[in-house]
Design an enzyme around this catalytic site. Sequence first.
Site, PDB file in Angstrom:
ATOM      1  N   LYS A 209       0.517 -20.756 -49.818  1.00  0.00           N
ATOM      2  CA  LYS A 209       0.287 -19.368 -49.402  1.00  0.00           C
ATOM      3  C   LYS A 209       1.589 -18.574 -49.298  1.00  0.00           C
ATOM      4  O   LYS A 209       1.597 -17.362 -49.510  1.00  0.00           O
ATOM      5  CB  LYS A 209      -0.417 -19.341 -48.040  1.00  0.00           C
ATOM      6  N   ARG A 210       2.637 -19.270 -48.928  1.00  0.00           N
ATOM      7  CA  ARG A 210       3.938 -18.605 -48.786  1.00  0.00           C
ATOM      8  C   ARG A 210       4.333 -17.868 -50.069  1.00  0.00           C
ATOM      9  O   ARG A 210       5.050 -16.885 -50.049  1.00  0.00           O
ATOM     10  CB  ARG A 210       5.039 -19.640 -48.526  1.00  0.00           C
TER      11      ARG A 210
END
Length: 433
Positions: A209-210
């Site tokens: 997700k980063r």
Amino acid sequence: MTPRLRFAPSPTGYLHVGGARTALFNWLYARRHGGTFILRIEDTDVARSQEEMVTGILDGLRWLGIDWDEGPEIGGPHAPYFQSERLDRYRAAAKQLLDSGQAFEDEGAIRFKVPPGKTAFTDSVHGPIEFDNGHIESFVILRSDTHPTYHLSVVVDDIDMAITHVVRGDDHISNTPKQVLLYSAFGQTPPSFAHVPLIMGPDKQRLSKRHGATSVMEYEQQGYIPEAMFNFLALLGWGTGSNDELFTREELIQRFNLEGISGGNAVFNTEKLDWFNHQHLMRLADEEILARLRDSGLGAWDLGADQRSGKILELLRPRCRKLTDYPEQLRPFFEDPESYDAEAVKKHLSMPGTKEHLLALKETYSAVQWTEAEIEKALRALADARTLKAGVLIHGTRIAVTGRMVSPGLFEMLVLLGRETVMRRLDRLAHTL
Ligand code: GLU
């Protein structure tokens, strides 16, 4: 023997990029060889609502155009297989190993007895791989709650579904010896394995997700089209060996092979995805672009399949890399600007006399023949007459019609906008100065 492959996601509620790529490789291989592609949901230990957790995966696959064979057809396309519907089968299989002395009971659970020796398999991507059984602990195959572990259910299903090729993420390499041991315990030959290297973010860390969106459907919302995502994912860790990159689904089916899977990790590069998206958008017919804009709620304006729409799209295509780029670019063709970019106004319109120049241009435009060449000629002649740089009028007109500093080719745009609209917008801007 025609190949049989499967995609076996655990129900997570969405299809992530890595899963989509795995599904794609399996699907491409099956389609390439006229084989069968199965979708199997590995939901043996999920308490949450099955349906809700599965819908996201099915949506993602459908969006990409990955269809699956077999599974019950209940008034529509095939349903996937669900492991949760096969629990009795896994229990029977565990009992079989217990009865044959290849497993033992341990605190209510059933464990597989790892025999001495070595376990080897040949991976289509990584070559021969060997594990010393001494390093593999006797592992649970059926939990005390009578649910199977992943190793048991995956092997039982791959045997029952006659899977010939397992293509999956690298993270399963260490699981493979256990599974190979189970195949022999059941008296079966394992399928061939291809473990695909993981997808990394640009910082070479595992994609998460980063790094931005990881769910395939988020990309749809961001204006990517499935043709591009499909092409991009196919080339994430696989290649034809040539520099060719732009492929249709059909071309990818014809070219796909396991030899082309690279042993190194693939890097997810959003700029590259944007490039694919732009290229595939450029290949779509006008009607298709219009249909997709409408379907995604992006085409609020009355764009029909007429000549004007065609010319507008032609002008915008080079500038729109995503479907979501279109509304902003289309707006000036349908609406007067609501406001003017402050920086543009400061930079190009702060010179004294600008208002009068723009009003003079409006006047000129009331009489000129409305063609690209004549509009441009008249603007330049007026600039000369007023000893101005033509740029002053060009920037002013662009801001007047779009509200912004950048736009597609100005004179082409003016023709499409029509005389009245251009005069009205010049007047409106002049009166704000
Ligand atoms: N359910 C497993 C996963 O999602 C499947 C692994 C396999 O393909 O065997 O990772």
